[in-house]
Design a protein around this motif. Structure first.
Motif, PDB file in Angstrom:
ATOM      1  N   THR A 129       0.866  -1.148  -0.166  1.00 44.00           N
ATOM      2  CA  THR A 129       0.063  -0.040  -0.145  1.00 44.00           C
ATOM      3  C   THR A 129       0.814   1.252   0.023  1.00 44.00           C
ATOM      4  OG1 THR A 129      -1.855  -1.110   1.255  1.00 44.00           O
ATOM      5  CG2 THR A 129      -1.859   1.222   1.100  1.00 44.00           C
ATOM      6  N   PHE A 130       0.666   2.287  -1.123  1.00 38.89           N
ATOM      7  CA  PHE A 130       1.498   3.437  -0.930  1.00 38.89           C
ATOM      8  C   PHE A 130       0.786   4.514  -0.184  1.00 38.89           C
ATOM      9  CE2 PHE A 130       2.034   1.360  -5.151  1.00 38.89           C
ATOM     10  CZ  PHE A 130       3.384   1.014  -5.417  1.00 38.89           C
ATOM     11  N   LYS A 131       1.522   5.100   0.346  1.00 37.33           N
ATOM     12  CA  LYS A 131       1.370   6.296   1.282  1.00 37.33           C
ATOM     13  C   LYS A 131       2.320   7.586   1.011  1.00 37.33           C
ATOM     14  CE  LYS A 131       0.154   8.396   5.912  1.00 37.33           C
ATOM     15  NZ  LYS A 131       0.189   7.926   7.415  1.00 37.33           N
ATOM     16  N   VAL A 132       1.723   8.511   0.133  1.00 39.25           N
ATOM     17  CA  VAL A 132       2.630   9.840  -0.204  1.00 39.25           C
ATOM     18  C   VAL A 132       3.008  10.453   1.305  1.00 39.25           C
ATOM     19  CG1 VAL A 132       2.611  11.673  -1.518  1.00 39.25           C
ATOM     20  CG2 VAL A 132       1.552   9.946  -2.218  1.00 39.25           C
ATOM     21  N   LEU A 133       4.157  10.457   1.570  1.00 40.32           N
ATOM     22  CA  LEU A 133       4.623  11.486   2.776  1.00 40.32           C
ATOM     23  C   LEU A 133       4.581  12.985   2.414  1.00 40.32           C
ATOM     24  CD1 LEU A 133       7.896   9.169   3.779  1.00 40.32           C
ATOM     25  CD2 LEU A 133       5.334   8.962   4.726  1.00 40.32           C
ATOM     26  N   THR A 134       4.795  13.502   1.294  1.00 38.31           N
ATOM     27  CA  THR A 134       4.660  14.807   0.844  1.00 38.31           C
ATOM     28  C   THR A 134       4.762  15.008  -0.676  1.00 38.31           C
ATOM     29  OG1 THR A 134       5.407  17.001   1.044  1.00 38.31           O
ATOM     30  CG2 THR A 134       7.197  15.404   1.185  1.00 38.31           C
ATOM     31  N   GLU A 135       4.053  15.698  -1.277  1.00 31.57           N
ATOM     32  CA  GLU A 135       4.172  15.909  -2.584  1.00 31.57           C
ATOM     33  C   GLU A 135       5.280  17.240  -2.987  1.00 31.57           C
ATOM     34  OE1 GLU A 135       0.982  15.722  -5.483  1.00 31.57           O
ATOM     35  OE2 GLU A 135      -0.091  14.430  -4.109  1.00 31.57           O
ATOM     36  N   ASN A 136       5.414  17.631  -1.907  1.00 24.35           N
ATOM     37  CA  ASN A 136       6.417  19.210  -2.040  1.00 24.35           C
ATOM     38  C   ASN A 136       7.459  18.781  -1.055  1.00 24.35           C
ATOM     39  OD1 ASN A 136       4.712  20.677  -3.911  1.00 24.35           O
ATOM     40  ND2 ASN A 136       3.172  20.298  -2.043  1.00 24.35           N
ATOM     41  N   PRO A 137       8.684  17.929  -1.342  1.00 22.31           N
ATOM     42  CA  PRO A 137       9.632  17.816  -0.308  1.00 22.31           C
ATOM     43  C   PRO A 137      10.625  19.007  -0.071  1.00 22.31           C
ATOM     44  CG  PRO A 137      10.146  16.660  -2.669  1.00 22.31           C
ATOM     45  CD  PRO A 137       8.560  17.235  -2.596  1.00 22.31           C
ATOM     46  N   LYS A 138      10.540  19.842  -1.059  1.00 17.14           N
ATOM     47  CA  LYS A 138      11.610  21.016  -1.081  1.00 17.14           C
ATOM     48  C   LYS A 138      10.953  21.984   0.405  1.00 17.14           C
ATOM     49  CE  LYS A 138      14.031  21.014  -5.337  1.00 17.14           C
ATOM     50  NZ  LYS A 138      14.224  21.991  -6.278  1.00 17.14           N
ATOM     51  N   SER A 139       9.506  21.731   0.495  1.00 17.01           N
ATOM     52  CA  SER A 139       8.924  22.760   1.507  1.00 17.01           C
ATOM     53  C   SER A 139       9.017  22.247   2.707  1.00 17.01           C
ATOM     54  CB  SER A 139       7.490  23.187   0.960  1.00 17.01           C
ATOM     55  OG  SER A 139       6.721  21.903   1.106  1.00 17.01           O
ATOM     56  N   VAL A 140       9.268  20.906   3.223  1.00 16.62           N
ATOM     57  CA  VAL A 140       9.413  20.323   4.464  1.00 16.62           C
ATOM     58  C   VAL A 140      10.469  20.655   5.054  1.00 16.62           C
ATOM     59  CG1 VAL A 140       9.279  18.175   5.672  1.00 16.62           C
ATOM     60  CG2 VAL A 140       7.894  18.391   3.583  1.00 16.62           C
ATOM     61  N   GLU A 141      10.326  20.740   6.234  1.00 15.79           N
ATOM     62  CA  GLU A 141      11.711  20.820   7.552  1.00 15.79           C
ATOM     63  C   GLU A 141      12.469  19.848   7.150  1.00 15.79           C
ATOM     64  OE1 GLU A 141      12.312  21.544  12.127  1.00 15.79           O
ATOM     65  OE2 GLU A 141      10.408  21.813  11.421  1.00 15.79           O
ATOM     66  N   ASN A 142      13.839  20.412   7.126  1.00 12.95           N
ATOM     67  CA  ASN A 142      14.907  19.219   7.345  1.00 12.95           C
ATOM     68  C   ASN A 142      14.539  18.194   8.154  1.00 12.95           C
ATOM     69  OD1 ASN A 142      16.043  20.300   5.097  1.00 12.95           O
ATOM     70  ND2 ASN A 142      17.641  21.353   6.303  1.00 12.95           N
ATOM     71  N   TYR A 143      14.624  16.947   7.706  1.00 16.71           N
ATOM     72  CA  TYR A 143      14.693  15.548   8.458  1.00 16.71           C
ATOM     73  C   TYR A 143      13.319  15.157   8.876  1.00 16.71           C
ATOM     74  CZ  TYR A 143      19.584  16.889   8.752  1.00 16.71           C
ATOM     75  OH  TYR A 143      20.719  17.388   8.434  1.00 16.71           O
ATOM     76  N   LYS A 144      12.223  16.101   8.350  1.00 11.10           N
ATOM     77  CA  LYS A 144      10.882  15.470   8.701  1.00 11.10           C
ATOM     78  C   LYS A 144      10.425  14.360   7.938  1.00 11.10           C
ATOM     79  CE  LYS A 144      10.189  18.321  12.430  1.00 11.10           C
ATOM     80  NZ  LYS A 144       9.943  17.745  13.734  1.00 11.10           N
ATOM     81  N   ILE A 145      10.808  14.403   6.718  1.00  9.41           N
ATOM     82  CA  ILE A 145      10.418  13.129   5.812  1.00  9.41           C
ATOM     83  C   ILE A 145      11.133  11.747   6.380  1.00  9.41           C
ATOM     84  CG2 ILE A 145      10.865  12.376   3.665  1.00  9.41           C
ATOM     85  CD1 ILE A 145      10.832  15.186   2.283  1.00  9.41           C
ATOM     86  N   SER A 146      12.576  11.907   6.828  1.00 13.93           N
ATOM     87  CA  SER A 146      13.039  10.613   7.620  1.00 13.93           C
ATOM     88  C   SER A 146      12.187  10.200   8.684  1.00 13.93           C
ATOM     89  CB  SER A 146      14.474  10.904   7.686  1.00 13.93           C
ATOM     90  OG  SER A 146      15.312  11.445   6.646  1.00 13.93           O
ATOM     91  N   GLU A 147      12.008  11.423   9.564  1.00 14.04           N
ATOM     92  CA  GLU A 147      11.039  10.751  10.619  1.00 14.04           C
ATOM     93  C   GLU A 147       9.652  10.416  10.586  1.00 14.04           C
ATOM     94  OE1 GLU A 147      11.039  13.678  13.920  1.00 14.04           O
ATOM     95  OE2 GLU A 147      13.130  14.117  13.911  1.00 14.04           O
ATOM     96  N   ALA A 148       9.209  11.020   9.292  1.00 14.20           N
ATOM     97  CA  ALA A 148       7.877  10.461   9.088  1.00 14.20           C
ATOM     98  C   ALA A 148       8.232   8.736   8.545  1.00 14.20           C
ATOM     99  CB  ALA A 148       7.331  11.169   7.727  1.00 14.20           C
ATOM    100  N   PHE A 149       9.100   8.523   7.779  1.00 11.98           N
ATOM    101  CA  PHE A 149       9.365   7.264   7.450  1.00 11.98           C
ATOM    102  C   PHE A 149       9.461   6.361   8.632  1.00 11.98           C
ATOM    103  CE2 PHE A 149      12.804   4.237   6.788  1.00 11.98           C
ATOM    104  CZ  PHE A 149      12.253   3.309   6.141  1.00 11.98           C
TER     105      PHE A 149
END
Length: 304
Positions: free
Chosen positions: A243-263
């Motif tokens: 099952t796919f879950k998009v973490l964000t469609e605008n990665p450049k706008s996300v605070e540093n390391y928040k994508i990694s923490e979401a993962f």
């Protein structure tokens, strides 16, 4: 010597890959008995990890998870070998993507995609995704010491058209693909433990403060690649659902390391739902207690 070992082992692997699944799992059961009860492969590591992560569970509960994990470990090893002989029809029946439209919609919008996943359930058969999508697929991987087995693993994983790329060459390959205006999908497994001296960020993983990999996030932010978590469930023996879950469609706008923490948060959810399918033989929490002072306020569990 590496070639001799490969020549001796490969015929057995080829034979196993041609066996029916019923026979394959009989062999898996026998391998489990040998691996767990006779050899005791990394049993201490698994036991220590489970005690560290699940202190609230009883000894019997953790022992049950431990045994079920080793059974699953044997299954996924033999399933990887079976990839050599599995048909496309069998694969589509056994590895199902239940919301493939999420992925295809990103493609239609011209988005490059990064599939972020942990060592959970089945990460080998995810390569069958190429049967459903249009983008050029790449997967970041680490080489195996034996160059002949390394080639075999690369051949298995590239069966459906994925191009495997080494970690240290991933940035250039992605840059070159973008220059060619090539729509790409990049797969990365991001739950390993990075070297402390190279760690850029620390976060709690299963309530324990550890260094986390941020390379996938950095690629997403640099090249505007959409990070997508792939949640994999083991539905029954030899059957998986992604099952796919998009973490964000605008990665450049996300605070540093928040994508990694979401993962990490998504990975935790999978582990808590069915812990027996996580790869407990990794020493994932070996650097606990070594965090720089600026991160220590995040600690929520004792590092003793």
């Amino acid at each position: 010597m590496q070639l001799v070992v490969f020549i001796l082992v490969y015929p057995l692997l080829w034979l196993i890959s041609r066996l029916p699944f019923k026979v394959l799992y009989v062999i898996s059961d026998m391998v489990y008995q040998l691996l767990y009860h006779v050899i005791g492969y990394r049993k201490k590591v698994v036991r220590n990890n489970l005690a560290l992560v699940f202190p609230e569970k009883s000894d019997d509960e953790r022992l049950h998870i431990e045994k079920e994990f080793f059974k699953h470990l044997c299954d996924i090893f033999l399933e990887m070998i079976k990839t050599l002989g599995i048909s496309d029809k069998q694969m589509k029946k056994r590895y199902v993507f239940d919301n493939i439209e999420v992925f295809k919609e990103l493609e239609r919008n011209g988005k490059n995609i990064m599939i972020m996943m942990p060592h959970y359930a089945s990460w080998e058969w995810v390569f069958s995704l190429n049967s459903y999508v249009q983008s050029k697929a790449y997967a970041i991987y680490q080489t195996i010491q034996n160059k002949y087995f390394d080639k075999l693993v690369r051949d298995i994983r590239s069966k459906y058209g994925t191009t495997l790329i080494r970690t240290n060459g991933s940035r250039k390959i992605i840059e070159d693909a973008k220059k060619r205006h090539e729509l790409i999908t990049v797969g990365i497994i991001s739950d390993q433990s990075p070297m402390v001296i190279k760690a850029k960020h620390w976060a709690t993983f299963m309530d324990i403060l550890v260094p986390i990999h941020v390379g996938g996030e950095e690629l997403c932010k640099t090249h505007d690649i959409v990070p997508v978590y792939l949640k994999v469930k083991k539905m029954s023996r030899g059957h998986y659902q992604g099952t796919f879950k998009v973490l964000t469609e605008n990665p450049k706008s996300v605070e540093n390391y928040k994508i990694s923490e979401a993962f990490i948060r998504e990975t935790e959810k999978s582990i808590r739902e069915a812990p027996e399918y996580y790869f407990w033989t990794h020493k994932r929490w070996k650097h606990r207690g070594n965090a720089p002072k600026e991160f220590q306020s995040k600690t929520t569990t004792s590092t003793s």
